[in-house]
Design an enzyme around this catalytic site. Structure first.
Site, PDB file in Angstrom:
ATOM      1  N   GLY A 279       0.915  -0.561   0.003  1.00 11.33           N
ATOM      2  CA  GLY A 279      -0.168   0.131  -0.385  1.00 11.33           C
ATOM      3  C   GLY A 279       1.067   1.529   0.069  1.00 11.33           C
ATOM      4  CD  GLN A 280       3.004   5.496  -2.913  1.00  3.98           C
ATOM      5  OE1 GLN A 280       3.249   4.340  -3.838  1.00  3.98           O
ATOM      6  NE2 GLN A 280       3.553   6.389  -3.346  1.00  3.98           N
ATOM      7  N   GLY A 281      -0.050   6.103   0.799  1.00  2.20           N
ATOM      8  CA  GLY A 281      -0.808   6.720   0.695  1.00  2.20           C
ATOM      9  C   GLY A 281      -0.289   7.996   0.953  1.00  2.20           C
TER      10      GLY A 281
ATOM     11  CG  PHE B  80       0.607  10.204   6.848  1.00  2.00           C
ATOM     12  CD1 PHE B  80       0.723  11.221   6.155  1.00  2.00           C
ATOM     13  CD2 PHE B  80       0.076   9.733   7.131  1.00  2.00           C
ATOM     14  CE1 PHE B  80       0.012  12.562   6.634  1.00  2.00           C
ATOM     15  CE2 PHE B  80      -0.962  10.957   8.126  1.00  2.00           C
ATOM     16  CZ  PHE B  80      -0.798  12.293   7.909  1.00  2.00           C
ATOM     17  N   GLY B  81       3.490   7.809   2.755  1.00  2.00           N
ATOM     18  CA  GLY B  81       4.609   7.089   2.928  1.00  2.00           C
ATOM     19  C   GLY B  81       3.856   5.847   2.352  1.00  2.00           C
TER      20      GLY B  81
ATOM     21  CB  VAL C 218       1.670   0.162   4.015  1.00  5.84           C
ATOM     22  CG1 VAL C 218       1.138  -1.430   5.109  1.00  5.84           C
ATOM     23  CG2 VAL C 218       1.232   1.507   4.394  1.00  5.84           C
TER      24      VAL C 218
ATOM     25  CG  ASP D  19      -8.855  10.767   6.741  1.00  6.88           C
ATOM     26  OD1 ASP D  19      -8.979  11.095   5.562  1.00  6.88           O
ATOM     27  OD2 ASP D  19      -7.071  10.121   6.588  1.00  6.88           O
TER      28      ASP D  19
END
Length: 840
Positions: free
Chosen positions: A532-534, A536-537, A539, A649
């Site tokens: 995963g990626q979002g 904040f960085g 995963v 959120d």
């Protein structure tokens, strides 16, 4: 699982009918079964054949393949094969070529109609039969239809596929590994064997109780199993003794029963109206005598007395009362016999409140958490040290679910639902209720079952911590040789305003992994390990200490700075709830900020909900359970945790799904804590994801628990419709999903909002309820939005008296550049924290 205690009945003379002479009890390949012919079990008690319900009004007549009692004059089917696909017997083709049941050479039973269309079949694996000779389908004297291989092995049996009847020797089970098991499902009506709305079975979440559901909504619940249901006799009528048995192995737990010799035909039936009855055939009156109806009376209804209320069944009549330390939420409703709102605390709990009142002879509430391998004293400590724990109960089970563990420690956080007083005896618990302002020593002295003084508590805590530390060091594998337990002090990080003025961080202990070992576990943060990626960085999935974990690495240019990192560590460390993601450890070396979470196999909700190839995994019962799970998690944050927490959120990407599709709320980097007297707050730094933000927050920076309620409403609409909040293709030209849903609701087209992919599994009443609740949550005025306690209650219990929602309004869209940036955010399996930070 649990069953009602021993019940006495008036003696009635029952005569056992002599069975007719037995006929052929089996079906073999090449000799099909047609209407008019039957297969009769050895002894003549049961018959297999075709039947039409005696009170069916359908034209042409519908034919069902079923098993019924052969030795009583009244047709009473106990099993039906083709419940959803009946055959008809009126056409000329049917007369010349009627439907028939055949046993094929592949060891499968196949039911086909006059046109050769397959109406029903078993699913025996090809080649399962072994030995020489032919397979046969045998109707046993128990009423069980079994496909047997030549060596006698059962390849398939009807007892594993029950309909509405629970027969002696049958098992209603739950498998520990998968949570799957058999359920009874009612007929749709007196003359309609098709599946009805009601089902009966074991609780797949706790394995310790049984439920009756109306669709997915519980309407009756047993007491949690206390271990006493082994060889318990229910003496109902002189000639009928029912021996109930709970069998608990390492693989499964199941309930079964047998009858005493010479008993008349006796069965448990789930009726088309949702009643679960024990019936015995009375040959004198030629009718079924109802020995017990577990669902009879208001007090039997699930949650009848509302949250924190209990039904006292020891008196006549039964009455609703508030638990000690509580008072009716509405005196007017309570005095009028309306108990749905339940009770509220007279005095709020504080973390220092350690006094427990022992309530004996209780039916323990639902929604408990089972804690294994605890003594009675350790169970008390488990609740005492958790500020959110409001009650606990302990039992020593007579059998073991896991090696050596015969304990049953139940703890509760939040509201206590479906509690009762049933009197001291088999099946009852002593419920230890946490009371505000109650002296711990005095409370404990009220019960001989609880003899814990402060030194013992402190000693137990130290022993537990020592045991955990010792177990950890013993558990270390190759990678975990580099893992050590150390204290991480967060005081050196500047105090976050997210925790409030003067609220300095405490010291917390986590599993701390060296950065070099994290690099090794993730293969130097390889893309192959990324899940995963979002904003904040990224995963990554990795193995730490022999356990699968998700490692969240904050990017150096991430907008989540030291304050947000500290927030997430401290908050999640304090929060313990089945619908919140669990933080296992962290690392803060070499200017790296890393969080280690439990790994959840099914990833983020949005990665499944909005993926055409995966959304098939989310049928309506699964979606409805996800909705209720998220609601319970949010209720915990707002009301039941020691601190009032605003998530800020909540969205589909921040709801993670475990292997059984159970939801957990993730990403607390942007969360804020409120004190008891604080209603709302204002910020110049608006964070979160546009589209989920409440209008007052997005436009003015004002946020409160009602901001999260708004976000939940948007999420609820997405789950029901399968449509993103800002989809361009599925909202018919409206600016967003909220406005589209509001207009469909006004036009009376709410049912059309349901995702077409769940059309075969949803119940219209539940869809309408969810849409109604969602529109209440997204109302423009925060004061109009419901509290999560009301949302949870309505979702769990249904409601026909919800207020009419007001216009949600909507606020302008942002630039296409921002939307395009958001659209590029990746969503993939187990994408733990995909928050998009968009300030203004």
């Amino acid at each position: 699982m649990a069953w009602p205690p021993i019940i006495q009945y008036t003696t009635v003379l029952l005569l056992v009918l002599l069975p007719p002479c037995a006929t052929d009890d089996r079906l073999v390949p090449g000799k099909p079964l047609s209407p008019g012919a039957t297969i009769v079990s050895d002894g003549g008690s049961f018959a297999l054949g075709f039947f039409s319900p005696t009170n069916s009004t359908s034209t042409p007549a519908k034919l069902y393949l079923g098993i019924w009692y052969n030795d009583i004059p009244q047709l009473a089917a106990v099993w039906v094969a083709n419940r959803e696909t009946p055959a008809t017997n009126s056409s000329a083709a049917a007369i010349s070529s009627p439907p028939m049941l055949s046993l094929t050479n592949s060891s499968n039973l196949v039911l086909s109609d006059a046109d050769g269309r397959v109406l029903w079949t078993t699913n025996v694996t090809a080649g399962a039969a072994s030995g020489s000779g032919s397979v046969a389908a045998v109707l046993l004297k128990t009423g069980n239809l079994v496909i047997q291989s030549p060596d006698g092995t059962a390849l398939w049996q009807s007892f594993d596929h029950p309909t509405d009847t629970f027969l002696p020797g049958m098992k209603i089970r739950i498998t520990y590994e998968t949570g799957a098991g058999e359920r009874l499902v009612s007929w749709k009506g007196p003359g309609d064997p098709s599946p009805g709305a009601f089902s009966f079975g074991g609780d797949p979440d706790t394995f310790l109780q049984v439920f009756i559901w109306n669709a997915t909504r519980p309407i009756w619940r047993s007491v949690p199993w206390t271990g006493y249901f082994v060889d318990v006799q229910y003496r109902a009528i002189t000639s009928v003794i029912v021996y109930l048995n709970v069998v608990n192995t390492q693989e499964e737990i199941y309930i079964t029963y047998s009858l005493s010799a010479g008993s008349a035909q006796t069965r448990y039936v789930l009726t088309d109206s949702g009643e679960f009855q024990l019936q015995t055939w009375n040959s004198t009156s030629s009718a079924w005598a109802v020995l017990s109806d577990w669902t009879g009376g208001d007090c039997a209804s699930y949650g009848y007395c509302g949250p924190n209320g209990y039904c006292d069944r020891t008196g006549d009549p039964s009455t609703c009362n508030c638990l000690d330390g509580f008072e009716p939420a509405s005196l007017e409703d309570w005095s009028g016999g309306r108990f749905a709102q339940g009770c509220r605390r007279k005095e709020a709990l504080r973390c220092s409140d350690g006094g427990f009142l022992a309530l004996q002879g209780m039916k323990s509430p639902d929604k408990f958490v089972l804690v294994g391998n605890k003594t009675s004293d350790e169970c008390a400590v488990e609740c005492t040290r958790n500020c959110s724990c409001v009650a606990y109960a302990y039992a020593n089970l007579s059998t073991s679910r896991t090696k050596g563990d015969v304990t049953r420690c139940l703890v509760w956080t939040g509201e206590l639902i479906d509690t009762g007083k049933i009197g001291v005896g088999d099946g009852s618990d002593t419920l230890y209720l946490r009371i505000a302002g109650l002296d711990a020593g005095t409370a404990r002295a009220k019960s001989n079952a609880l003899r814990i003084v402060l030194p013992a508590v402190l000693t137990s805590v130290l022993l537990i911590l020592a045991a955990i530390s010792l177990a950890w060091f013993k558990f270390k594998g190759r990678l975990s040789q580099c893992v050590r337990r150390k204290k991480i002090t967060l005081d050196d990080i500047s105090t976050s305003d997210e925790l409030g003025e003067g609220n300095h961080a405490q010291d917390f202990e986590f599993l701390s992994v060296r950065f070099e070992d994290i690099m090794a576990a993730t293969r130097n943060f390889s893309e192959a390990c990324k899940i995963g990626q979002g904003g904040f960085g990224k995963v990554y999935k990795a193995m730490v200490g022999g356990q699968e974990v998700a490692i969240k690495r904050l990017s150096k240019d991430s907008e989540q700075g030291t304050k947000e990192f500290r927030n997430e560590v401290i908050l999640i460390a304090k929060l313990q709830h089945r619908n919140l993601v669990r933080l296992l450890g962290c690392s803060a070396e070499a200017n790296e900020k890393i969080l280690i979470y439990e790994y959840l196999a099914n990833g983020s909700l949005d990665a499944t909900l909005f993926d055409n190839s995966r959304r098939i995994l989310l049928d309506w019962p699964t979606r409805f359970n996800i909705i209720k799970g998220v609601a319970r998690g949010l209720l915990y944050l707002h009301q039941d945790s020691r601190l009032t927490i605003i998530h800020r959120d909540l969205k589909a990407a921040n709801v993670l799904l475990d292997g059984n599709m159970r939801p957990k709320i993730a990403d607390f980097g942007m969360a804020r804590i409120f004190n008891d007297s604080q209603k709302d707050a204002n910020t110049h730094r608006v964070v979160g994801t546009y589209g989920y933000m409440a209008p007052e927050y997005a436009m003015e920076g004002v946020f409160s628990i009602k901001s999260d309620v708004y976000s939940f409403g948007v999420l609820l609409l997405e789950v029901v419709t399968g449509t993103r909040r800002s989809s361009n293709s599925n909202i018919m030209g409206f600016p967003n999903l909220i406005v589209y849903a509001w207009n469909m609701w006004k036009e009376g087209k709410t049912r059309d909002l349901a995702d077409p992919s769940i059309s075969n599994s949803f119940l219209l009443d539940e869809i309408l309820l969810c849409i109604h609740v969602a529109l209440l949550c997204v109302q423009e005025n925060p004061d109009d939005r419901p509290l999560m306690s009301s949302v949870v209650f309505n979702l769990e219990n249904g409601s026909t008296t919800l207020p009419t929602p007001n216009d949600p309004g909507h606020y302008g869209q942002r630039s296409s550049d921002i939307e395009q940036t958001r659209d590029r955010t990746e969503n993939s399996m187990n994408s733990l924290t995909l928050t998009n930070i968009e300030g203004r």
